[in-house]
Write a protein that holds these residues in place. Structure first.
Motif, short mmCIF file in Angstrom:
data_model
loop_
_atom_site.label_atom_id
_atom_site.label_comp_id
_atom_site.label_asym_id
_atom_site.label_seq_id
_atom_site.Cartn_x
_atom_site.Cartn_y
_atom_site.Cartn_z
N LYS A 1 -13.25 2.06 -29.25
CA LYS A 1 -12.19 1.03 -28.86
C LYS A 1 -11.32 1.97 -28.17
CE LYS A 1 -11.83 -1.66 -33.17
NZ LYS A 1 -13.07 -1.10 -33.83
N LYS A 2 -10.98 1.20 -26.56
CA LYS A 2 -10.18 1.93 -25.91
C LYS A 2 -8.68 1.39 -26.24
CE LYS A 2 -13.05 3.21 -22.07
NZ LYS A 2 -13.37 3.18 -20.65
N TYR A 3 -7.84 1.74 -26.91
CA TYR A 3 -6.51 1.49 -26.90
C TYR A 3 -5.67 1.50 -25.75
CZ TYR A 3 -7.72 1.96 -31.90
OH TYR A 3 -8.84 1.86 -33.17
N LEU A 4 -5.73 2.52 -25.01
CA LEU A 4 -5.00 3.01 -23.96
C LEU A 4 -5.51 2.00 -22.67
CD1 LEU A 4 -3.80 4.87 -26.13
CD2 LEU A 4 -2.99 6.09 -23.96
N ASP A 5 -5.06 1.17 -21.92
CA ASP A 5 -5.89 0.45 -21.05
C ASP A 5 -4.87 -0.27 -19.99
OD1 ASP A 5 -7.47 -1.20 -19.45
OD2 ASP A 5 -9.04 -1.37 -20.75
N THR A 6 -4.71 -0.30 -19.04
CA THR A 6 -3.71 -0.80 -18.04
C THR A 6 -4.37 -2.18 -17.40
OG1 THR A 6 -4.52 0.20 -16.02
CG2 THR A 6 -2.78 1.37 -17.08
N ASP A 7 -5.85 -2.29 -17.74
CA ASP A 7 -6.45 -3.53 -16.96
C ASP A 7 -6.33 -3.07 -15.48
OD1 ASP A 7 -7.83 -5.71 -16.47
OD2 ASP A 7 -6.58 -7.00 -17.66
N VAL A 8 -6.89 -4.14 -14.72
CA VAL A 8 -7.09 -3.91 -13.35
C VAL A 8 -5.63 -4.06 -12.60
CG1 VAL A 8 -8.03 -4.57 -10.93
CG2 VAL A 8 -9.40 -4.45 -13.21
N ILE A 9 -4.95 -3.10 -12.01
CA ILE A 9 -3.88 -3.21 -11.11
C ILE A 9 -4.41 -3.63 -9.63
CG2 ILE A 9 -1.76 -2.06 -10.36
CD1 ILE A 9 -2.15 -0.07 -12.56
N PRO A 10 -3.94 -4.73 -9.16
CA PRO A 10 -4.39 -5.22 -8.00
C PRO A 10 -3.65 -4.78 -6.70
CG PRO A 10 -2.95 -6.94 -9.09
CD PRO A 10 -3.08 -5.94 -10.08
N ASN A 11 -4.33 -4.85 -5.66
CA ASN A 11 -3.89 -4.74 -4.46
C ASN A 11 -3.33 -3.05 -4.09
OD1 ASN A 11 -4.39 -7.47 -3.38
ND2 ASN A 11 -2.29 -7.97 -4.52
N VAL A 12 -4.12 -2.25 -4.56
CA VAL A 12 -3.77 -1.02 -4.55
C VAL A 12 -4.03 -0.24 -3.20
CG1 VAL A 12 -4.16 1.47 -5.39
CG2 VAL A 12 -3.86 -0.25 -7.39
N ASP A 13 -3.11 0.28 -2.52
CA ASP A 13 -3.06 0.95 -1.11
C ASP A 13 -3.67 2.46 -1.44
OD1 ASP A 13 -2.40 0.85 1.92
OD2 ASP A 13 -1.55 2.80 1.25
N HIS A 14 -3.15 3.20 -2.16
CA HIS A 14 -3.36 4.38 -2.35
C HIS A 14 -2.88 4.94 -3.67
CE1 HIS A 14 0.41 5.27 -0.46
NE2 HIS A 14 0.45 6.12 -1.20
N GLU A 15 -3.52 6.16 -4.30
CA GLU A 15 -2.87 6.68 -5.19
C GLU A 15 -2.61 8.56 -4.82
OE1 GLU A 15 -5.42 6.73 -8.71
OE2 GLU A 15 -6.40 5.02 -7.81
N TRP A 16 -1.56 8.76 -5.29
CA TRP A 16 -1.15 10.58 -5.23
C TRP A 16 -1.42 11.11 -6.75
CZ3 TRP A 16 -1.40 13.89 -1.71
CH2 TRP A 16 -0.98 13.48 -0.30
N LEU A 17 -2.60 11.62 -6.59
CA LEU A 17 -2.69 12.32 -8.21
C LEU A 17 -2.18 13.88 -7.87
CD1 LEU A 17 -3.76 11.77 -10.89
CD2 LEU A 17 -6.10 12.60 -10.01
N ARG A 18 -1.35 14.54 -8.79
CA ARG A 18 -0.97 15.85 -8.78
C ARG A 18 -0.60 16.35 -10.12
NH1 ARG A 18 2.45 11.30 -9.42
NH2 ARG A 18 4.43 11.87 -9.87
N GLY A 19 -0.60 17.64 -10.21
CA GLY A 19 -0.86 18.27 -11.28
C GLY A 19 -0.60 19.73 -11.15
#
Length: 453
Positions: free
Chosen positions: A272-290
């Protein structure tokens, strides 16, 4: 005189015949009729890993295989919530061949047959002919998270924390350069789509064939600082990382241009995937950092990471974050080991002839809630015991308590509370439980038997 002449010619003929025969005996041809170089190889077992190596050590190849057998049981969830099934699985069944074909060139193929399903893992061509630099191309893990890039054979816990499962990139087709000198390491890579199994390949081909879509790309970089690199007993590490990412075509054509973040609660048995955003549409880009940090002293080690993802769409943006902190201690005199070239922990040294036992604890958290996206948040509290029998056999026991919030309903499919009538509900808007009372909480007890050869 005539007899002497015949004797001399006979000796010369015999000499040249022998020389030609010896020369021909040294020549070998491959299946395509091409003469090939020959090297005599020596074989030996190094920590029970079979290695073949040439006399001057400029060529070697070896096998890197792994079997992990897992089982888990779950308890403590409310009786009228969705049931969680106990079970067992072949978590990993890996077969890899690795080769140093010359002093400067390295290659690797790594595949997995876990539970009978084929999946490509690593397919690498690497050049190491520049001092302090390594260049590689193929399918491999992006150098972003130290926990994600750590080999599964050396993981402290049976599963990686939720933030690594949901936000961190793993293997992608790409090219990467790495620099290592003294206590400093850095990497920079450009990556395209995932190459894993039939589903990903079919999606890429369909997006190309039917819609003419570009595959998308990611630029990923990390810098790490490691003082005390020459001290084998103690050390510390600090790293910062970032990745700019555009939508890829390894998703179904209907989902192209979107982004979906989901994960299980650091378990592979409970599907079971309790945590799930479903598909967020029309994404231009992501900035992943850490940021990531680690330290070790003798048999003790600690590490942690914070990771955030800034997702920009055509209309707005979202921020999803997570972190984990974990520590471990070898109880019978063993020593923790840090792999400087990769910036991650590796196989520890056992303290006793019969092995060693490692006690470990971890807390990890992930939030996929922001603005109008309610993907849920959750926390795991995990305790582990690792029994290192020898260099090849490891037995792991994990106890984990999981606490999810009311939004962690698996895209509206999983029960998270009760409505005003007392009936179970999947709708967080209808749940009457007070703050901190809604959501799925449960306990897990899991075990792994692992062998590397």
């Amino acid at each position: 005189m005539k007899k002497l002449s015949f004797l001399i010619w006979g000796l010369l003929l015999s000499f040249f015949s022998t020389a030609i025969a010896q020369e021909l005996d040294t020549i070998r041809y491959n299946q395509y009729g091409v003469a090939v170089d020959r090297k005599e190889l020596r074989s030996e077992a190094r920590n029970n890993i079979l290695v073949f190596e040439s006399k001057h050590q400029n060529y070697k190849f070896w096998f890197d295989n792994r079997v992990q057998v897992d089982a888990a049981t779950f308890f403590g969830a409310k009786s009228d919530y969705d049931k969680i099934g106990n079970g067992a699985s072949i978590r990993r069944a890996r077969f890899a061949v690795k080769a140093q074909v010359t002093k400067d060139w390295y290659g690797e193929v790594d595949v997995d047959f876990a539970d009978g399903i084929f999946e490509l893992k690593d397919a690498i061509v690497e050049y190491d002919g520049i001092k302090n630099v390594a260049l590689k191309v193929g399918n491999f893990k992006e150098d972003f998270s130290m926990e994600q890039t750590t080999s599964s054979r050396y993981l402290t816990f049976m599963e990686r924390p939720m933030v690594c499962k949901a936000l961190v990139p793993s293997r992608h087709l790409g090219i990467q350069g790495e620099y290592l000198r003294d206590h400093f390491r850095a990497s920079l890579g450009m990556f395209l789509q995932r190459v894993a199994g039939v589903e990903e390949v079919t999606n890429v081909q369909d997006n190309n064939k039917d819609y003419g879509r570009n595959q998308g790309y990611s630029i990923t970089s990390k810098v790490g600082w490691m003082p005390y690199t020459e001290d084998r007993m103690q050390g510390c590490y600090l790293g910062v990382k970032g990745s700019y990412r555009t939508p890829k075509t390894d998703v179904a054509p209907k989902d192209y241009g979107g982004a979906r973040f989901s994960t299980r609660n650091s378990t592979s048995i409970n599907r079971k995937k309790y945590l799930d955003t479903d598909v967020i549409p029309n994404v231009d880009h992501e900035w992943l950092r850490g940021v990531e940090a680690a330290a070790y002293y003798g048999g003790f080690r600690v590490q942690g990471e914070w990771i955030g993802n800034h997702v920009t769409t055509e209309a707005t943006y979202y921020n999803f974050t997570g972190w984990y902190v974990q520590a471990a201690y070898l109880l019978f005199g063993g020593k923790q080991k840090f792999n400087v070239s990769e910036g991650e922990f590796t196989q520890p040294t056992r303290g006793k002839e019969w092995g060693d036992v490692e006690l470990a604890m971890r807390c990890d958290y992930l939030s996929l809630n922001d603005k109008d996206v309610y993907g849920g948040s959750g926390a795991n509290f995990t305790t582990g015991l690792n029994f290192y029998v020898n260099n090849n056999v490891k037995i792991a026991l994990n106890y984990q308590y999981t606490n999810n919030d009311r939004y962690a309903n698996g895209r509206g499919k999983l029960i998270i509370g009760h409505d005003a009538t007392g009936a179970p509900t999947t709708d967080y808007k209808k749940a009457v439980e007070g703050k901190g009372k809604g959501g799925v909480s449960y306990h897990m007890l899991a075990m792994r038997f692992e062998i590397n050869f």
